[in-house]
Design a protein around this motif. Structure first.
Motif, PDB file in Angstrom:
ATOM      1  N   HIS A 262      70.264  11.094-110.165  1.00  0.00           N
ATOM      2  CA  HIS A 262      70.582   9.873-110.906  1.00  0.00           C
ATOM      3  C   HIS A 262      71.676   8.990-110.361  1.00  0.00           C
ATOM      4  N   CYS A 297      62.577   9.988-108.977  1.00  0.00           N
ATOM      5  CA  CYS A 297      63.235   9.781-110.270  1.00  0.00           C
ATOM      6  C   CYS A 297      64.252   8.644-110.211  1.00  0.00           C
ATOM      7  N   HIS A 315      59.102  12.367-112.267  1.00  0.00           N
ATOM      8  CA  HIS A 315      59.558  13.711-112.657  1.00  0.00           C
ATOM      9  C   HIS A 315      58.578  14.845-112.334  1.00  0.00           C
ATOM     10  N   CYS A 336      67.549  16.100-114.560  1.00  0.00           N
ATOM     11  CA  CYS A 336      66.103  16.095-114.340  1.00  0.00           C
ATOM     12  C   CYS A 336      65.686  16.803-113.049  1.00  0.00           C
ATOM     13  N   GLY A 441      61.277   6.091-119.984  1.00  0.00           N
ATOM     14  CA  GLY A 441      61.379   7.532-120.117  1.00  0.00           C
ATOM     15  C   GLY A 441      60.526   8.321-119.148  1.00  0.00           C
ATOM     16  N   CYS A 442      60.464   9.595-119.447  1.00  0.00           N
ATOM     17  CA  CYS A 442      60.111  10.656-118.513  1.00  0.00           C
ATOM     18  C   CYS A 442      58.609  10.918-118.424  1.00  0.00           C
ATOM     19  N   GLY A 471      62.914   3.936-115.447  1.00  0.00           N
ATOM     20  CA  GLY A 471      62.803   5.391-115.308  1.00  0.00           C
ATOM     21  C   GLY A 471      61.467   5.833-114.731  1.00  0.00           C
ATOM     22  N   CYS A 472      60.999   6.994-115.191  1.00  0.00           N
ATOM     23  CA  CYS A 472      59.752   7.531-114.649  1.00  0.00           C
ATOM     24  C   CYS A 472      58.552   6.722-115.111  1.00  0.00           C
ATOM     25  N   TYR A 547      60.752  13.631-122.340  1.00  0.00           N
ATOM     26  CA  TYR A 547      61.078  15.054-122.501  1.00  0.00           C
ATOM     27  C   TYR A 547      62.563  15.295-122.710  1.00  0.00           C
ATOM     28  N   SER A 548      63.446  14.405-122.197  1.00  0.00           N
ATOM     29  CA  SER A 548      64.852  14.813-122.062  1.00  0.00           C
ATOM     30  C   SER A 548      65.695  14.382-123.250  1.00  0.00           C
TER      31      SER A 548
HETATM   32 NI1  CUV Z   1      66.561   9.088-115.730  1.00  0.00          NI
HETATM   33  S1  CUV Z   1      65.419  11.201-117.810  1.00  0.00           S
HETATM   34  S2  CUV Z   1      62.629  12.396-116.183  1.00  0.00           S
HETATM   35  S3  CUV Z   1      64.578  10.765-114.092  1.00  0.00           S
HETATM   36  S4  CUV Z   1      62.922   9.070-116.945  1.00  0.00           S
HETATM   37 FE1  CUV Z   1      62.471  10.459-115.438  1.00  0.00          FE
HETATM   38 FE2  CUV Z   1      64.732   8.983-115.157  1.00  0.00          FE
HETATM   39 FE3  CUV Z   1      63.360  11.009-117.790  1.00  0.00          FE
HETATM   40 FE4  CUV Z   1      64.669  11.999-115.897  1.00  0.00          FE
END
Ligand code: CUV
Length: 623
Positions: A262, A297, A315, A336, A441-442, A471-472, A547-548
């Motif tokens: 990140h 990522c 991710h 991540c 998001g992820c 993000g992803c 997910y996070s």
């Molecule tokens: Ni911060 S938080 S999996 S890399 S977007 Fe990707 Fe993006 Fe989620 Fe992590």
């Protein structure tokens, strides 16, 4: 793996690499997910509690077994406490990342960070002004030093309101003050959440959730915002630039280096070292045509936005990228990064390097980056990566890369509009663009890889809704070809006309996860221009494959900022009807926005379209 590869991911590079990983007997995140099934029902509902040592406890959702933990907490309290701690962890992650950047800024000011510099002095002065720091006639390092100090103060606890909440519309700030959720200090709110959720402190599920809002706002209008802005000051404010995405960005005839994680503090130095002529010559001496740097990522998103560095994947692709056998070195910082990566790499020649003092991983060599040694460390590591090229075995890079456009900072978006948000507002008023939606998001193995992001984006642009991504999610839509100007062919007639005239894609890549704040700032600018609040705008947010814990913090600060937000995977809250009702309905009366959960992206698109049309009606736009 129990199903055909197509059932796990919609991407062709993902499907082909899964097959390759299978034949190489590489374990992946999907296999480990299947091994966990069925997952614990109590935990899934948020009904298990491990907070104190009188437990662990669980509440029987069928009402037959225990309805209270040993301490006496019921389902509502346990669910709210668990959710509160998720928000705290997410806010802490973003905000601590922001702190690391502020420390680099402070070191740059003192001349103690060789290789780093102030790339955007205009932005430095602008933000210093927001912090009421004198800029006239002063040297850049002096301003930078004062700004770093003032930002550090935002992390502390002696304020009533964070400095940068001033950017939110006045109406919005009044809502926060009235509800008692104005964020006071970045670390303070996270620390207070940990305190409140300790056994025997806050046992009001409503007050816990309200503090969750304040904690999330301390991230969105504090830690993440500082991370994003200081990154711009140090490394440059992103401008639209072309780049390539998917696993095809790896090169068979070049040294491939991947940065994953990140914080641009590490990846920017690696980027600079990869330009070094001596190192490029060394690569040639070793038989390679050059050095190819690619991202994964969010640190990849940071490099992509600022320098057009190619993006190998999101991710769920991180293990599969290694399975190409084409990666000489992968450098990770934090967040991540699957703890499995070291093991995956041990089957190939890939060198795995961890770089942060706060993040270690099995099977990786630890080489710590600090502002004073980063430049030297980056040079050494790139050299080692080049030397690793000779040890390469057979490589498998099964696809060609896709073209995309990145770098849509708020400055770039308004720039594309001719300097003010006015043309966008006019297009929305005229109904050519119905509204805007964020997809962020992820990835999560519970949802078919990239299916949620891509399907939702396709549906929304078809309905003349401008989409912004980070993000992803941004990597997913880029791989699907939606972040390119040509993608207007998939847009509805109005959106097609406007984006065509402005020569921008219908899906705008706004950066990494901390850059979600750019969406807030853009929304604030639109609200201010209309003399209204964010919650009145025809906009929405979504996290179709999250997910996070960071995503929980993001979604919560979006809702607390007045943005209706649709989640794909269900968060662990179904054990409490009270919590569900508050989050999906009750919050409307407090923050003017609420959550929805809809794993099917086609249905999520309907929810978002309906919401946007309702907001348009309320604003009197279509009368
Ligand atoms: Ni911060 S938080 S999996 S890399 S977007 Fe990707 Fe993006 Fe989620 Fe992590």
């Amino acid at each position: 793996m129990s199903k055909s590869y197509k059932e796990y991911t919609i991407t062709s590079d993902g499907q082909l690499m899964l097959k390759k990983a299978d034949s190489d007997q590489i374990e992946t995140v999907w296999e480990r997910y299947e091994n966990q099934l069925p997952q614990c029902g109590y935990c899934e509902m948020g009904l298990s509690c491990r907070i104190c040592n009188m437990g662990p406890c669980r509440i029987d959702p069928f009402g037959e077994g225990p309805q209270k933990g040993v301490c006496g907490a019921d389902a509502d309290i346990i669910v709210a406490r668990n959710l509160g701690r998720m928000i705290a962890a997410g806010a802490a992650a973003h905000s601590d990342h922001g702190r690391d950047l502020v420390e680099v800024l402070a070191d740059v000011a003192k001349g103690k960070a060789p290789g780093y510099s102030i790339s955007d002095p205009v932005k430095l002065k602008k933000i210093a002004g927001e912090y009421e720091i004198e800029t006239d006639g002063r040297e850049i390092p002096a301003i930078a030093g004062d700004l770093a100090y003032a930002m550090m103060e935002d992390y502390g606890t002696r304020k009533k309101e964070l400095t940068l909440v001033k950017r939110a519309p006045e109406k919005r700030r009044e809502i926060w003050r009235k509800a008692g959720i104005m964020p006071r200090g970045i670390d303070r709110e996270t620390s207070e959440m940990m305190h409140r959720t300790h056994m025997g402190v806050d046992n009001g599920w409503q007050s816990l959730l309200l503090h969750g809002m304040r904690n999330a706002l301390s991230d969105g209008w504090g830690g993440s915002l500082i991370a994003s802005e200081v990154s711009d000051i140090l490394f440059g404010t992103p401008l639209p630039c072309a780049n390539q995405v998917n696993i095809g960005v790896l090169k068979t005839d070049q040294v491939n280096i991947i940065v994953h994680g990140h914080n641009p503090v590490v990846s920017e130095m690696i980027f600079l070292a990869c330009q070094d002529t001596d190192l490029i010559n060394l690569a040639k001496l070793k038989g390679a045509k050059g050095i190819n740097l690619a991202g994964l990522c969010c640190t990849g998103n940071e490099l992509m936005a600022r320098h057009g560095i190619p993006m190998a994947g999101n991710h769920l692709m991180t293990e599969l990228v290694i399975a190409t056998g084409a990666v000489e070195m992968m450098l990770v910082d934090y967040q991540c990064i699957m703890p499995s990566l070291g093991k995956t790499a041990s089957c190939y020649h890939t060198k795995m390097i961890s770089t942060s003092d706060k993040a270690r991983f099995p099977g990786m060599e630890h080489r710590e980056f600090h502002p004073e040694n980063s430049q030297k460390m980056a040079q050494e590591l790139v050299k080692e990566a080049v030397e690793q090229y000779e040890n390469r075995g057979k490589v498998y890079i099964p696809v060609e890369p896709v073209q995309s456009l990145g770098g849509f900072s708020v400055e770039a978006v308004t720039g594309a509009l001719g300097g003010t948000p006015e043309p966008l507002i006019e297009a929305i008023k005229a109904g050519k663009i119905r509204g805007a939606a964020g997809i962020v998001g992820c990835n999560n193995p519970k949802i078919k890889h990239d299916y949620g992001h891509v399907t939702l984006a396709q549906q929304l642009i078809k309905n003349d809704i401008l989409v912004v991504v980070t993000g992803c999610a941004a990597i997913a839509t880029a791989k699907a070809g939606l972040n390119a100007a040509e993608a207007i062919k998939y847009a509805g007639p109005g959106l097609k006309e406007i984006c065509g005239a402005l020569k921008i894609p219908p899906v705008l890549h706004m950066g990494s996860c901390v850059d979600n704040v750019r969406i807030l700032i853009l929304a604030s600018a639109l609200a201010n221009a209309l003399g209204t609040d964010i919650s009145d705008l025809p906009i929405a947010g979504s996290a179709p494959e999250w997910y996070s814990e960071k995503a929980v913090a993001i979604a919560t600060y979006f809702v607390a900022s007045g943005v209706y937000t649709v989640l794909g995977p269900m968060p662990p809250i179904t054990g409490s009807m009270n919590v569900i009702k508050l989050l999906t309905q009750g919050l409307d009366d407090i923050t003017g926005a609420s959550f929805a959960v809809e794993p099917d992206p086609e249905k999520a698109a309907i929810l978002i379209c309906r919401h946007i049309e309702n907001k348009r009606k309320a604003l009197g736009l279509d009368s």
